[in-house]
Write an enzyme that holds these catalytic residues in place. Structure first.
Site, PDB file in Angstrom:
ATOM      1  N   ARG A 135      13.066  -5.750  12.128  1.00  0.00           N
ATOM      2  CA  ARG A 135      14.019  -4.636  12.036  1.00  0.00           C
ATOM      3  C   ARG A 135      15.011  -4.625  13.205  1.00  0.00           C
ATOM      4  O   ARG A 135      16.148  -4.194  13.049  1.00  0.00           O
ATOM      5  CB  ARG A 135      13.254  -3.315  11.955  1.00  0.00           C
ATOM      6  CG  ARG A 135      12.603  -3.155  10.587  1.00  0.00           C
ATOM      7  CD  ARG A 135      11.746  -1.930  10.477  1.00  0.00           C
ATOM      8  NE  ARG A 135      11.416  -1.705   9.077  1.00  0.00           N
ATOM      9  CZ  ARG A 135      10.431  -0.936   8.664  1.00  0.00           C
ATOM     10  NH1 ARG A 135       9.663  -0.320   9.542  1.00  0.00           N
ATOM     11  NH2 ARG A 135      10.202  -0.764   7.378  1.00  0.00           N
ATOM     12  N   LYS A 143      -0.610  -0.094  -7.718  1.00  0.00           N
ATOM     13  CA  LYS A 143      -0.567   0.947  -8.740  1.00  0.00           C
ATOM     14  C   LYS A 143       0.621   0.869  -9.683  1.00  0.00           C
ATOM     15  O   LYS A 143       1.755   0.720  -9.259  1.00  0.00           O
ATOM     16  CB  LYS A 143      -0.545   2.327  -8.058  1.00  0.00           C
ATOM     17  CG  LYS A 143      -1.822   2.642  -7.287  1.00  0.00           C
ATOM     18  CD  LYS A 143      -1.693   3.987  -6.604  1.00  0.00           C
ATOM     19  CE  LYS A 143      -2.992   4.370  -5.915  1.00  0.00           C
ATOM     20  NZ  LYS A 143      -2.852   5.645  -5.202  1.00  0.00           N
ATOM     21  N   GLY A 193       8.338  -3.745   1.731  1.00  0.00           N
ATOM     22  CA  GLY A 193       6.904  -3.446   1.783  1.00  0.00           C
ATOM     23  C   GLY A 193       6.021  -4.662   1.976  1.00  0.00           C
ATOM     24  O   GLY A 193       6.320  -5.567   2.754  1.00  0.00           O
ATOM     25  N   GLY A 203       9.939   2.098   0.487  1.00  0.00           N
ATOM     26  CA  GLY A 203      10.216   3.179  -0.459  1.00  0.00           C
ATOM     27  C   GLY A 203      11.677   3.231  -0.865  1.00  0.00           C
ATOM     28  O   GLY A 203      12.010   3.496  -2.022  1.00  0.00           O
TER      29      GLY A 203
END
Length: 399
Positions: free
Chosen positions: A38, A200, A356, A379
């Site tokens: 980052r 998920k 992610g 996200g």
């Protein structure tokens, strides 16, 4: 989506420019920065502003200090690493608002760089408190948002500040994110192959739905695949799955068929009778096709699936990958994820890694330098791919 203005479109020489970066970096047990991705990602924008002769005031959050000053979450080590990377001094200010900031900014010359302390030391940051935003903006003539990872949050430093300055533009990092996650997936070069993994279906259902409108082939891996297996009437043993999302998976299967999208699901799985994630260990392992018996759980795609997925990726011209194929953190269960990483890296295509765990996986596989683009947003990437408006982007000027 309207195209946002970037730092290339404005002249900020001599101006005090508040830049929202994403310096939410991980630290190892010794307190050293363990991944500087980052920080490296912010360099092009910072260097551009320095070269132009702006007074560069950087701000960011780090971790979750819950609105209180906590030395555990200080950005001081980031200032040191940033100075190393820039090869020039970075002044660290031990607050992000108030007199210390005003004094530091008043002392700046053109081309100087200052890093403010963690904005989340104040509860007003996450609440997008107008008063806190006003204090942040009080030292700035212009605002640059280059923190894609938090662009889906309407916080004071990502959204509130933008309404208080006349010039508000995106940095190069956000520009690239919008280009790759936006343009290159909206009007992709075909065939367009999407690889989705992770735990998920519920986390990714809107993304699945949105991408089925755009892609030619979709590959499903990770624990998500066991919910799809349930939807196809298979037994999954003790595998991580969401029985309450079986109807959702069935709808996705039906939609793929209706749209003529090839939806590929695992034809075999690596399973184990014991998984200790904390210790990084598995018990006995074996490969099965079809049902998984009770007492066993799936931890990776099997060799036949690896071959199937590699073949699907080979001919792709655009690949979007979000989510690992299995428990890649444990060596015994990493083969599927790493094989897919290698296939994506070798394909003659525009390859986009969507934030992610996929970023950790592609780096761990050693293929990080061989893909076209690695997103910095977890996200934020998902929400953008779902077609949602990102408040941190929507607050900026458009061309």
């Amino acid at each position: 989506m309207a195209t946002v203005k970037t730092v290339s479109d404005v002249n900020l020489a001599g101006k005090r420019v508040l830049v929202r970066c994403d310096f939410n970096v991980p630290f190892d047990a010794e307190g050293k920065i363990s991944d500087d991705t980052r920080i490296v990602g912010a360099l092009p924008t910072i260097k551009h502003l320095v070269t132009q002769g702006a007074k560069v005031i950087l701000c960011s959050h780090l971790g979750r200090p819950k609105g209180e000053k906590n030395p555990k979450f200080t950005l001081a080590p980031v200032a040191v690493e940033l100075a190393n990377q820039l090869g020039s001094p970075v002044t660290f200010v031990e607050d992000c608002i108030g007199e210390p900031v005003k004094a530091a900014v008043d002392a700046m010359s053109d081309g100087d760089v200052v890093l403010l302390e963690n904005v989340r030391y104040y509860a007003g940051e996450e609440k997008n408190d107008p008063e806190f935003a006003k204090q942040l903006a009080s030292v700035a003539d212009a605002y640059v948002n280059d923190a894609f990872g938090t662009a889906h949050r309407a916080h004071a430093s990502t959204e509130g500040v933008a309404h208080l300055v006349d010039t508000k533009v995106a940095g190069f990092l956000i520009e690239r994110e919008l280009e790759y996650l936006g343009e290159k997936t909206t009007t992709p070069e075909r065939p367009f192959v999407v690889i989705l993994g992770g735990a998920k279906v519920s986390d990714k259902i809107t993304v699945i739905d949105s991408l089925l409108e755009k892609c030619d082939t979709m590959l499903i891996g990770g624990a998500m695949a066991y919910t799809f297996a349930l939807a196809n009437g298979k037994k999954v043993g003790d595998s991580l799955s969401e029985p309450d999302k079986v109807e959702t998976a069935k709808e996705a299967i039906a939609k793929a068929e209706a749209k003529g999208v090839k939806l590929l699901l695992p034809v075999d799985n690596l399973i184990t009778n014991k998984l200790d994630f904390g210790a990084g260990e598995v018990g006995d392992v074996k490969v099965v096709s079809g049902d998984i018996e009770d007492g066993w759980e799936g931890v990776d795609i099997g060799p036949d699936t690896i071959k199937l997925y590699e073949d699907a990726v080979k001919s792709a011209k655009t690949v979007l990958w979000n989510g690992p194929m299995g428990v890649f953190e444990i060596k015994a269960c990493a083969q599927g994820t790493f094989a897919v990483a290698e296939a994506v890296a070798k394909a003659d295509c525009c390859s986009i890694i969507g934030g992610g765990d996929s970023v950790k996986a592609i780096k761990k596989s050693g293929q990080g330098d061989n893909v076209s683009f690695i997103s910095t947003g977890g996200g934020a990437s998902l929400e953008f791919l779902e077609g949602k408006t990102l408040p941190g982007v929507a607050a900026l000027e458009t061309k």
